[in-house]
Design a protein around this motif. Structure first.
Motif, PDB file in Angstrom:
ATOM      1  N   ASP A 137       0.827  -1.204   0.000  1.00 22.81           N
ATOM      2  CA  ASP A 137       0.000   0.000   0.000  1.00 22.81           C
ATOM      3  C   ASP A 137       0.865   1.259   0.000  1.00 22.81           C
ATOM      4  O   ASP A 137       1.367   1.671   1.037  1.00 22.81           O
ATOM      5  CB  ASP A 137      -0.927  -0.011   1.226  1.00 22.81           C
ATOM      6  CG  ASP A 137      -1.980   1.088   1.187  1.00 22.81           C
ATOM      7  OD1 ASP A 137      -1.965   1.905   0.238  1.00 22.81           O
ATOM      8  OD2 ASP A 137      -2.817   1.124   2.097  1.00 22.81           O
ATOM      9  N   SER A 138       1.011   1.860  -1.159  1.00 24.33           N
ATOM     10  CA  SER A 138       1.875   3.039  -1.277  1.00 24.33           C
ATOM     11  C   SER A 138       1.318   4.242  -0.517  1.00 24.33           C
ATOM     12  O   SER A 138       2.070   5.147  -0.165  1.00 24.33           O
ATOM     13  CB  SER A 138       2.081   3.407  -2.748  1.00 24.33           C
ATOM     14  OG  SER A 138       0.849   3.736  -3.345  1.00 24.33           O
ATOM     15  N   LYS A 139      -0.006   4.242  -0.253  1.00 26.83           N
ATOM     16  CA  LYS A 139      -0.607   5.356   0.480  1.00 26.83           C
ATOM     17  C   LYS A 139      -0.148   5.377   1.938  1.00 26.83           C
ATOM     18  O   LYS A 139       0.000   6.445   2.529  1.00 26.83           O
ATOM     19  CB  LYS A 139      -2.134   5.273   0.438  1.00 26.83           C
ATOM     20  CG  LYS A 139      -2.702   5.534  -0.937  1.00 26.83           C
ATOM     21  CD  LYS A 139      -4.209   5.422  -0.928  1.00 26.83           C
ATOM     22  CE  LYS A 139      -4.754   5.567  -2.345  1.00 26.83           C
ATOM     23  NZ  LYS A 139      -6.193   5.361  -2.396  1.00 26.83           N
ATOM     24  N   THR A 140       0.069   4.232   2.514  1.00 26.76           N
ATOM     25  CA  THR A 140       0.480   4.165   3.929  1.00 26.76           C
ATOM     26  C   THR A 140       1.982   3.920   4.097  1.00 26.76           C
ATOM     27  O   THR A 140       2.463   3.839   5.213  1.00 26.76           O
ATOM     28  CB  THR A 140      -0.300   3.057   4.670  1.00 26.76           C
ATOM     29  OG1 THR A 140      -0.017   1.800   4.053  1.00 26.76           O
ATOM     30  CG2 THR A 140      -1.778   3.328   4.685  1.00 26.76           C
ATOM     31  N   ALA A 141       2.710   3.824   3.005  1.00 29.24           N
ATOM     32  CA  ALA A 141       4.145   3.531   3.074  1.00 29.24           C
ATOM     33  C   ALA A 141       4.908   4.573   3.903  1.00 29.24           C
ATOM     34  O   ALA A 141       5.749   4.213   4.728  1.00 29.24           O
ATOM     35  CB  ALA A 141       4.738   3.424   1.675  1.00 29.24           C
ATOM     36  N   ALA A 142       4.615   5.838   3.717  1.00 28.34           N
ATOM     37  CA  ALA A 142       5.316   6.895   4.460  1.00 28.34           C
ATOM     38  C   ALA A 142       5.033   6.795   5.954  1.00 28.34           C
ATOM     39  O   ALA A 142       5.940   6.953   6.780  1.00 28.34           O
ATOM     40  CB  ALA A 142       4.910   8.269   3.934  1.00 28.34           C
ATOM     41  N   LYS A 143       3.779   6.484   6.273  1.00 32.42           N
ATOM     42  CA  LYS A 143       3.380   6.340   7.675  1.00 32.42           C
ATOM     43  C   LYS A 143       4.089   5.141   8.317  1.00 32.42           C
ATOM     44  O   LYS A 143       4.582   5.214   9.444  1.00 32.42           O
ATOM     45  CB  LYS A 143       1.860   6.149   7.747  1.00 32.42           C
ATOM     46  CG  LYS A 143       1.224   6.606   9.014  1.00 32.42           C
ATOM     47  CD  LYS A 143      -0.280   6.357   8.946  1.00 32.42           C
ATOM     48  CE  LYS A 143      -1.017   7.652   9.142  1.00 32.42           C
ATOM     49  NZ  LYS A 143      -2.459   7.470   9.214  1.00 32.42           N
ATOM     50  N   ILE A 144       4.154   4.054   7.590  1.00 38.27           N
ATOM     51  CA  ILE A 144       4.816   2.842   8.082  1.00 38.27           C
ATOM     52  C   ILE A 144       6.311   3.093   8.236  1.00 38.27           C
ATOM     53  O   ILE A 144       6.930   2.667   9.218  1.00 38.27           O
ATOM     54  CB  ILE A 144       4.524   1.642   7.153  1.00 38.27           C
ATOM     55  CG1 ILE A 144       3.048   1.267   7.271  1.00 38.27           C
ATOM     56  CG2 ILE A 144       5.425   0.464   7.480  1.00 38.27           C
ATOM     57  CD1 ILE A 144       2.556   0.306   6.221  1.00 38.27           C
ATOM     58  N   MET A 145       6.896   3.800   7.284  1.00 37.40           N
ATOM     59  CA  MET A 145       8.322   4.138   7.356  1.00 37.40           C
ATOM     60  C   MET A 145       8.598   4.928   8.639  1.00 37.40           C
ATOM     61  O   MET A 145       9.546   4.626   9.377  1.00 37.40           O
ATOM     62  CB  MET A 145       8.745   4.934   6.121  1.00 37.40           C
ATOM     63  CG  MET A 145      10.189   5.349   6.129  1.00 37.40           C
ATOM     64  SD  MET A 145      11.371   3.998   6.130  1.00 37.40           S
ATOM     65  CE  MET A 145      11.417   3.588   4.417  1.00 37.40           C
ATOM     66  N   LYS A 146       7.769   5.923   8.931  1.00 38.90           N
ATOM     67  CA  LYS A 146       7.942   6.724  10.146  1.00 38.90           C
ATOM     68  C   LYS A 146       7.821   5.858  11.396  1.00 38.90           C
ATOM     69  O   LYS A 146       8.600   6.004  12.343  1.00 38.90           O
ATOM     70  CB  LYS A 146       6.921   7.861  10.205  1.00 38.90           C
ATOM     71  CG  LYS A 146       7.227   8.993   9.257  1.00 38.90           C
ATOM     72  CD  LYS A 146       6.196  10.088   9.374  1.00 38.90           C
ATOM     73  CE  LYS A 146       6.429  11.168   8.347  1.00 38.90           C
ATOM     74  NZ  LYS A 146       5.421  12.217   8.406  1.00 38.90           N
ATOM     75  N   LEU A 147       6.852   4.962  11.395  1.00 41.23           N
ATOM     76  CA  LEU A 147       6.651   4.071  12.531  1.00 41.23           C
ATOM     77  C   LEU A 147       7.890   3.203  12.761  1.00 41.23           C
ATOM     78  O   LEU A 147       8.403   3.101  13.890  1.00 41.23           O
ATOM     79  CB  LEU A 147       5.432   3.165  12.315  1.00 41.23           C
ATOM     80  CG  LEU A 147       5.289   2.039  13.334  1.00 41.23           C
ATOM     81  CD1 LEU A 147       4.436   2.476  14.501  1.00 41.23           C
ATOM     82  CD2 LEU A 147       4.729   0.798  12.698  1.00 41.23           C
ATOM     83  N   LEU A 148       8.393   2.591  11.696  1.00 41.56           N
ATOM     84  CA  LEU A 148       9.538   1.692  11.814  1.00 41.56           C
ATOM     85  C   LEU A 148      10.827   2.449  12.151  1.00 41.56           C
ATOM     86  O   LEU A 148      11.670   1.948  12.894  1.00 41.56           O
ATOM     87  CB  LEU A 148       9.700   0.849  10.546  1.00 41.56           C
ATOM     88  CG  LEU A 148       8.538  -0.120  10.271  1.00 41.56           C
ATOM     89  CD1 LEU A 148       8.730  -0.832   8.936  1.00 41.56           C
ATOM     90  CD2 LEU A 148       8.372  -1.126  11.399  1.00 41.56           C
ATOM     91  N   ILE A 149      10.972   3.669  11.646  1.00 41.48           N
ATOM     92  CA  ILE A 149      12.117   4.501  12.012  1.00 41.48           C
ATOM     93  C   ILE A 149      12.050   4.811  13.509  1.00 41.48           C
ATOM     94  O   ILE A 149      13.061   4.755  14.216  1.00 41.48           O
ATOM     95  CB  ILE A 149      12.184   5.793  11.176  1.00 41.48           C
ATOM     96  CG1 ILE A 149      12.655   5.469   9.756  1.00 41.48           C
ATOM     97  CG2 ILE A 149      13.094   6.835  11.825  1.00 41.48           C
ATOM     98  CD1 ILE A 149      12.626   6.627   8.793  1.00 41.48           C
ATOM     99  N   GLY A 150      10.859   5.113  13.983  1.00 43.23           N
ATOM    100  CA  GLY A 150      10.675   5.371  15.415  1.00 43.23           C
ATOM    101  C   GLY A 150      11.056   4.165  16.259  1.00 43.23           C
ATOM    102  O   GLY A 150      11.724   4.292  17.292  1.00 43.23           O
ATOM    103  N   LYS A 151      10.653   2.987  15.811  1.00 39.04           N
ATOM    104  CA  LYS A 151      10.985   1.749  16.534  1.00 39.04           C
ATOM    105  C   LYS A 151      12.504   1.507  16.520  1.00 39.04           C
ATOM    106  O   LYS A 151      13.087   1.105  17.525  1.00 39.04           O
ATOM    107  CB  LYS A 151      10.265   0.541  15.915  1.00 39.04           C
ATOM    108  CG  LYS A 151       8.759   0.619  15.960  1.00 39.04           C
ATOM    109  CD  LYS A 151       8.230   0.409  17.344  1.00 39.04           C
ATOM    110  CE  LYS A 151       6.704   0.391  17.330  1.00 39.04           C
ATOM    111  NZ  LYS A 151       6.143   0.339  18.666  1.00 39.04           N
ATOM    112  N   ALA A 152      13.128   1.767  15.379  1.00 40.47           N
ATOM    113  CA  ALA A 152      14.580   1.577  15.276  1.00 40.47           C
ATOM    114  C   ALA A 152      15.318   2.609  16.132  1.00 40.47           C
ATOM    115  O   ALA A 152      16.310   2.279  16.795  1.00 40.47           O
ATOM    116  CB  ALA A 152      15.022   1.669  13.813  1.00 40.47           C
TER     117      ALA A 152
END
Length: 176
Positions: A137-152
């Motif tokens: 889902d390219s629409k939520t990709a940016a949101k997921i990227m931010k989430l995973l960056i936060g986790k990292a």
């Protein structure tokens, strides 16, 4: 010293080609705020909201600021957020070396791509649903990227180099 003398001393003791900009930023914003926060007010007789703050009340020297700027810009061993944290520590530990304080408090930027990739792999493995959704889902990709960056970032206690972490996470996500 006055703010201008502190700026001159900082620039003179730094090896960075762009020390002036970083020094001005740290002195005008961060150090001034620390001096204000720790200022001893004998009696407030003025009606002005912005009281005069003197850099003479600062225990941080230009030499210490120069070393901090070198860690930030020359050696790239700390981020600006880490520099601000170290500046607050320098304020409390008069005469301390920024490098020594960073070492004692484990404040060091993780820049090694192998290490960052390993951290990102662990984060992605812990969040398989989000990793799968990232590709679908390219629409939520940016949101997921931010989430995973936060986790990292959380996994590294904020010590990861932000741009390199993003690159490592993109590589891990795109290789799945």
């Amino acid at each position: 010293p006055s703010a201008s003398k502190l700026l001159e001393e900082t620039i003179g003791s730094s090896k960075s080609m762009d020390a002036a900009s970083a020094a001005a930023n740290l002195i005008c914003n961060e150090l001034t705020a620390l001096v204000k926060e720790h200022a001893v007010v004998v009696e407030d007789t003025s009606d002005e909201e912005d009281d005069y703050v003197s850099m003479e009340d600062s225990p941080v020297s230009g030499k210490q600021l120069g070393e901090l700027i070198d860690m930030l810009q020359v050696a790239e061993t700390i981020s600006m957020t880490m520099a601000k944290k170290l500046l607050a520590m320098l304020f409390k530990h008069k005469g301390a070396s920024p490098k020594e304080l960073a070492g004692e408090n484990n404040i060091k930027l993780i820049s090694d791509m192998t290490e960052l990739t390993s951290i990102c792999q662990t984060v992605v493995d812990e969040h398989p649903k989000q990793a799968a959704e990232f590709k679908q889902d390219s629409k939520t990709a940016a949101k997921i990227m931010k989430l995973l960056i936060g986790k990292a970032m959380k996994a590294t206690k904020g010590n990861a180099h932000p741009e390199r972490l993003r690159d490592a996470l993109e590589d891990v996500l795109n290789s799945r």
